[in-house]
Scaffold this motif. Structure first.
Motif, PDB file in Angstrom:
ATOM      1  N   PRO A  22     -19.505  57.801  20.007  1.00 32.18           N
ATOM      2  CA  PRO A  22     -18.815  56.774  20.794  1.00 32.18           C
ATOM      3  C   PRO A  22     -17.463  56.424  20.162  1.00 32.18           C
ATOM      4  O   PRO A  22     -17.361  56.261  18.949  1.00 32.18           O
ATOM      5  CB  PRO A  22     -19.759  55.574  20.726  1.00 32.18           C
ATOM      6  N   GLY A  23     -16.441  56.351  20.990  1.00 29.58           N
ATOM      7  CA  GLY A  23     -15.115  56.020  20.485  1.00 29.58           C
ATOM      8  C   GLY A  23     -14.287  57.212  20.069  1.00 29.58           C
ATOM      9  O   GLY A  23     -13.117  57.065  19.705  1.00 29.58           O
ATOM     10  N   TYR A  24     -14.886  58.408  20.139  1.00 34.37           N
ATOM     11  CA  TYR A  24     -14.195  59.622  19.706  1.00 34.37           C
ATOM     12  C   TYR A  24     -14.340  60.711  20.780  1.00 34.37           C
ATOM     13  O   TYR A  24     -14.949  61.758  20.549  1.00 34.37           O
ATOM     14  CB  TYR A  24     -14.736  60.093  18.356  1.00 34.37           C
ATOM     15  N   PRO A  25     -13.768  60.468  21.974  1.00 36.88           N
ATOM     16  CA  PRO A  25     -13.935  61.400  23.092  1.00 36.88           C
ATOM     17  C   PRO A  25     -13.335  62.770  22.807  1.00 36.88           C
ATOM     18  O   PRO A  25     -12.414  62.910  21.991  1.00 36.88           O
ATOM     19  CB  PRO A  25     -13.192  60.699  24.239  1.00 36.88           C
ATOM     20  N   VAL A  26     -13.873  63.768  23.503  1.00 35.83           N
ATOM     21  CA  VAL A  26     -13.405  65.142  23.339  1.00 35.83           C
ATOM     22  C   VAL A  26     -13.292  65.830  24.691  1.00 35.83           C
ATOM     23  O   VAL A  26     -13.899  65.413  25.681  1.00 35.83           O
ATOM     24  CB  VAL A  26     -14.351  65.972  22.437  1.00 35.83           C
ATOM     25  N   ASP A  27     -12.504  66.877  24.716  1.00 34.93           N
ATOM     26  CA  ASP A  27     -12.392  67.770  25.863  1.00 34.93           C
ATOM     27  C   ASP A  27     -12.391  69.189  25.347  1.00 34.93           C
ATOM     28  O   ASP A  27     -11.656  69.509  24.397  1.00 34.93           O
ATOM     29  CB  ASP A  27     -11.080  67.519  26.612  1.00 34.93           C
ATOM     30  N   VAL A  28     -13.203  70.044  25.936  1.00 34.79           N
ATOM     31  CA  VAL A  28     -13.170  71.463  25.592  1.00 34.79           C
ATOM     32  C   VAL A  28     -12.041  72.121  26.370  1.00 34.79           C
ATOM     33  O   VAL A  28     -11.955  71.991  27.597  1.00 34.79           O
ATOM     34  CB  VAL A  28     -14.516  72.147  25.889  1.00 34.79           C
ATOM     35  N   TYR A  29     -11.177  72.801  25.659  1.00 36.35           N
ATOM     36  CA  TYR A  29     -10.057  73.504  26.282  1.00 36.35           C
ATOM     37  C   TYR A  29     -10.494  74.865  26.808  1.00 36.35           C
ATOM     38  O   TYR A  29     -10.201  75.235  27.942  1.00 36.35           O
ATOM     39  CB  TYR A  29      -8.928  73.643  25.265  1.00 36.35           C
ATOM     40  N   PHE A 166      -2.073  68.692  27.027  1.00 37.61           N
ATOM     41  CA  PHE A 166      -0.937  68.843  26.127  1.00 37.61           C
ATOM     42  C   PHE A 166       0.151  67.805  26.409  1.00 37.61           C
ATOM     43  O   PHE A 166       1.251  67.875  25.867  1.00 37.61           O
ATOM     44  CB  PHE A 166      -0.371  70.265  26.240  1.00 37.61           C
ATOM     45  N   ASN A 167      -0.196  66.828  27.237  1.00 37.35           N
ATOM     46  CA  ASN A 167       0.712  65.724  27.548  1.00 37.35           C
ATOM     47  C   ASN A 167       0.362  64.528  26.670  1.00 37.35           C
ATOM     48  O   ASN A 167      -0.742  63.976  26.776  1.00 37.35           O
ATOM     49  CB  ASN A 167       0.589  65.365  29.037  1.00 37.35           C
ATOM     50  N   ALA A 168       1.289  64.124  25.802  1.00 33.42           N
ATOM     51  CA  ALA A 168       1.008  63.062  24.837  1.00 33.42           C
ATOM     52  C   ALA A 168       0.631  61.754  25.520  1.00 33.42           C
ATOM     53  O   ALA A 168      -0.262  61.033  25.044  1.00 33.42           O
ATOM     54  CB  ALA A 168       2.220  62.854  23.930  1.00 33.42           C
ATOM     55  N   GLU A 169       1.283  61.427  26.638  1.00 36.27           N
ATOM     56  CA  GLU A 169       0.975  60.178  27.334  1.00 36.27           C
ATOM     57  C   GLU A 169      -0.422  60.221  27.941  1.00 36.27           C
ATOM     58  O   GLU A 169      -1.143  59.214  27.949  1.00 36.27           O
ATOM     59  CB  GLU A 169       2.019  59.911  28.425  1.00 36.27           C
ATOM     60  N   TYR A 170      -0.802  61.377  28.446  1.00 36.55           N
ATOM     61  CA  TYR A 170      -2.154  61.515  29.006  1.00 36.55           C
ATOM     62  C   TYR A 170      -3.199  61.353  27.909  1.00 36.55           C
ATOM     63  O   TYR A 170      -4.195  60.634  28.086  1.00 36.55           O
ATOM     64  CB  TYR A 170      -2.316  62.877  29.675  1.00 36.55           C
ATOM     65  N   ARG A 171      -2.985  61.984  26.761  1.00 33.20           N
ATOM     66  CA  ARG A 171      -3.954  61.880  25.667  1.00 33.20           C
ATOM     67  C   ARG A 171      -4.081  60.427  25.202  1.00 33.20           C
ATOM     68  O   ARG A 171      -5.182  59.941  24.920  1.00 33.20           O
ATOM     69  CB  ARG A 171      -3.549  62.792  24.505  1.00 33.20           C
ATOM     70  N   LYS A 172      -2.961  59.733  25.149  1.00 32.69           N
ATOM     71  CA  LYS A 172      -2.978  58.320  24.760  1.00 32.69           C
ATOM     72  C   LYS A 172      -3.739  57.481  25.783  1.00 32.69           C
ATOM     73  O   LYS A 172      -4.489  56.565  25.427  1.00 32.69           O
ATOM     74  CB  LYS A 172      -1.540  57.804  24.621  1.00 32.69           C
ATOM     75  N   SER A 173      -3.576  57.819  27.067  1.00 32.43           N
ATOM     76  CA  SER A 173      -4.244  57.053  28.134  1.00 32.43           C
ATOM     77  C   SER A 173      -5.756  57.191  28.061  1.00 32.43           C
ATOM     78  O   SER A 173      -6.482  56.270  28.452  1.00 32.43           O
ATOM     79  CB  SER A 173      -3.737  57.508  29.509  1.00 32.43           C
ATOM     80  N   ILE A 174      -6.236  58.326  27.578  1.00 30.22           N
ATOM     81  CA  ILE A 174      -7.680  58.520  27.433  1.00 30.22           C
ATOM     82  C   ILE A 174      -8.245  57.521  26.428  1.00 30.22           C
ATOM     83  O   ILE A 174      -9.270  56.878  26.661  1.00 30.22           O
ATOM     84  CB  ILE A 174      -8.003  59.967  26.986  1.00 30.22           C
ATOM     85  N   MET A 175      -7.569  57.349  25.311  1.00 27.48           N
ATOM     86  CA  MET A 175      -8.033  56.422  24.277  1.00 27.48           C
ATOM     87  C   MET A 175      -7.919  54.967  24.718  1.00 27.48           C
ATOM     88  O   MET A 175      -8.616  54.089  24.186  1.00 27.48           O
ATOM     89  CB  MET A 175      -7.258  56.638  22.978  1.00 27.48           C
ATOM     90  N   LEU A 176      -7.050  54.695  25.709  1.00 29.38           N
ATOM     91  CA  LEU A 176      -6.874  53.327  26.204  1.00 29.38           C
ATOM     92  C   LEU A 176      -7.709  53.049  27.443  1.00 29.38           C
ATOM     93  O   LEU A 176      -7.734  51.910  27.934  1.00 29.38           O
ATOM     94  CB  LEU A 176      -5.392  53.074  26.513  1.00 29.38           C
ATOM     95  N   ASN A 177      -8.386  54.066  27.941  1.00 31.70           N
ATOM     96  CA  ASN A 177      -9.232  53.920  29.138  1.00 31.70           C
ATOM     97  C   ASN A 177     -10.550  53.264  28.742  1.00 31.70           C
ATOM     98  O   ASN A 177     -11.338  53.835  27.996  1.00 31.70           O
ATOM     99  CB  ASN A 177      -9.488  55.293  29.763  1.00 31.70           C
ATOM    100  N   GLU A 178     -10.808  52.049  29.227  1.00 31.91           N
ATOM    101  CA  GLU A 178     -11.995  51.298  28.809  1.00 31.91           C
ATOM    102  C   GLU A 178     -13.298  51.918  29.315  1.00 31.91           C
ATOM    103  O   GLU A 178     -14.366  51.586  28.813  1.00 31.91           O
ATOM    104  CB  GLU A 178     -11.885  49.844  29.270  1.00 31.91           C
ATOM    105  N   LYS A 179     -13.212  52.800  30.307  1.00 33.99           N
ATOM    106  CA  LYS A 179     -14.409  53.508  30.754  1.00 33.99           C
ATOM    107  C   LYS A 179     -14.763  54.645  29.795  1.00 33.99           C
ATOM    108  O   LYS A 179     -15.887  55.134  29.815  1.00 33.99           O
ATOM    109  CB  LYS A 179     -14.194  54.062  32.167  1.00 33.99           C
ATOM    110  N   ILE A 180     -13.800  55.032  28.979  1.00 35.49           N
ATOM    111  CA  ILE A 180     -14.023  56.103  28.014  1.00 35.49           C
ATOM    112  C   ILE A 180     -14.230  55.534  26.613  1.00 35.49           C
ATOM    113  O   ILE A 180     -15.169  55.918  25.907  1.00 35.49           O
ATOM    114  CB  ILE A 180     -12.840  57.094  28.039  1.00 35.49           C
ATOM    115  N   VAL A 181     -13.360  54.621  26.211  1.00 34.10           N
ATOM    116  CA  VAL A 181     -13.520  53.899  24.941  1.00 34.10           C
ATOM    117  C   VAL A 181     -13.551  52.409  25.271  1.00 34.10           C
ATOM    118  O   VAL A 181     -12.504  51.811  25.518  1.00 34.10           O
ATOM    119  CB  VAL A 181     -12.372  54.196  23.961  1.00 34.10           C
ATOM    120  N   PRO A 182     -14.737  51.800  25.351  1.00 32.92           N
ATOM    121  CA  PRO A 182     -14.837  50.389  25.706  1.00 32.92           C
ATOM    122  C   PRO A 182     -13.965  49.513  24.815  1.00 32.92           C
ATOM    123  O   PRO A 182     -13.765  49.810  23.632  1.00 32.92           O
ATOM    124  CB  PRO A 182     -16.328  50.076  25.498  1.00 32.92           C
ATOM    125  N   LEU A 183     -13.443  48.435  25.400  1.00 32.75           N
ATOM    126  CA  LEU A 183     -12.538  47.551  24.680  1.00 32.75           C
ATOM    127  C   LEU A 183     -13.163  47.035  23.384  1.00 32.75           C
ATOM    128  O   LEU A 183     -12.502  46.984  22.338  1.00 32.75           O
ATOM    129  CB  LEU A 183     -12.139  46.365  25.570  1.00 32.75           C
TER     130      LEU A 183
END
Length: 332
Positions: A22-29, A166-183
């Motif tokens: 939890p808190g450390y999401p991943v994506d397989v490329y 490979f989009n830095a803003e997209y990767r940042k948005s994943i970590m800020l998404n509360e459905k992925i990393v709860p507040l």
């Protein structure tokens, strides 16, 4: 029997999935589990790890197929903003033996076997393989990937969706998404370094067994453990009388069912405090004379609370920080 021979003649009905803490999401490329006859992709979308380290996620290819003898995967660790690659042989003989051995199904009381191969990705490139089936999960092996940089030439060939990783803003948005990393989790981890190595400490095992104390002639009828290392174990009324000491990791959660002397059923859930429980096991086993211990669940006279304590010989450590909920069943 050689790996190639085993893999050539044995096929089982299984599916693939991935896991992460939890808190450390991943994506397989790209990549997945491989056998001599083909591969099973682990490209399954973003995994949040919300249910805990080792818990299963989505799957795309359930069916009868050969067991894998290799893992070749590139994945993205969002919290580290880093890609990793692993290309390693798997112990297909061990996987085959576990599938063949199976375990007792708590409902049918018949032998069953595993249904899912789980590949877990933790920070630092840690990779753990488990086999999961209803009521059982066991670790197969632990591996470690290496950091990798995907070339600009390769990225340029990708479609718009694939380029998102490979989009830095997209990767940042994943970590800020509360459905992925709860507040709550994000705040708890804020300004703290990633605890590299933590998931290896979870693999530490101790020789212990659970024990149940039900008052006035009552009896435990089932319990289900989830351990910090991702393994799971279910005990039923058929096995309670013969619970053996064995090497087990520290428990994370446990569900318990019991009946009192009238036949009234009760259930309870136990969430262990990780720091308290870890400290208790380490303290107890620091004494080299301690070879085994019991984790005792003691139900009170009114069946309204449970005391949890770790005991070895004359020493007892009460686990006071456990969260316990109890309910009374409407059925006897």
């Amino acid at each position: 029997m050689s790996q190639n021979v085993t893999n050539a003649i044995e096929e089982y009905d299984w599916q693939e999935t991935i896991s992460c803490p939890p808190g450390y999401p991943v994506d397989v490329y790209e990549g997945g589990l491989e056998s001599d006859k083909g591969s099973t992709s682990l490209y399954l979308g973003t995994h949040t790890g919300a249910s805990g380290w080792g818990h299963t996620g989505g799957s795309m290819s359930s069916g009868i197929k050969p067991l894998p003898n290799r893992l070749d995967v590139v994945w993205l660790s969002y919290a580290e903003d880093t890609f990793y690659h692993i290309d390693t042989k798997l112990d297909v003989d061990k996987i085959h033996s576990l599938f063949e051995e199976g375990y007792l199904d708590s409902f049918t009381k018949k032998k069953t076997t595993y249904t899912t191969i789980v590949v877990g990705f933790a920070p630092g490139g840690v990779v753990v393989i488990w086999l999961f089936g209803s009521g059982k999960q066991v670790e197969v092996s632990r591996h470690e990937g290496k950091k990798i940089v995907i070339s600009e030439q390769e990225i340029a060939k990708l479609d718009s969706h694939e380029k998102l990783l490979f989009n830095a803003e997209y990767r940042k948005s994943i970590m800020l998404n509360e459905k992925i990393v709860p507040l709550e989790l994000r705040e708890a981890n804020k300004n703290k370094p990633i605890p590299f190595g933590l998931w290896d400490t979870y693999r530490k095992k101790y020789n212990w067994k659970p024990s149940y104390s039900i008052p006035n002639g009552g009896e435990a009828i089932n319990s289900y453990f989830i351990f910090v290392n991702g393994e799971q174990e279910e005990l039923t009324d058929e096995t309670f009388e013969n619970i053996d000491f064995g090497l087990r990791a520290i428990p994370r959660t446990m569900n318990l069912g019991w009946r009192d002397f009238t036949g009234q059923r009760y259930g309870g859930s136990v969430i262990f405090n990780e720091q308290e429980t870890t400290k208790a096991y380490q303290s107890l086993y620091k004494n080299t004379a301690v070879k085994s211990a019991e984790l005792i669940f003691k139900v009170n006279e009114s069946n309204t609370s449970v005391v949890v304590l770790l005991k070895a010989e004359e020493r007892e450590i009460v686990l006071r920080e456990t969260k316990i909920e109890i309910f009374k069943s409407s059925k006897k």
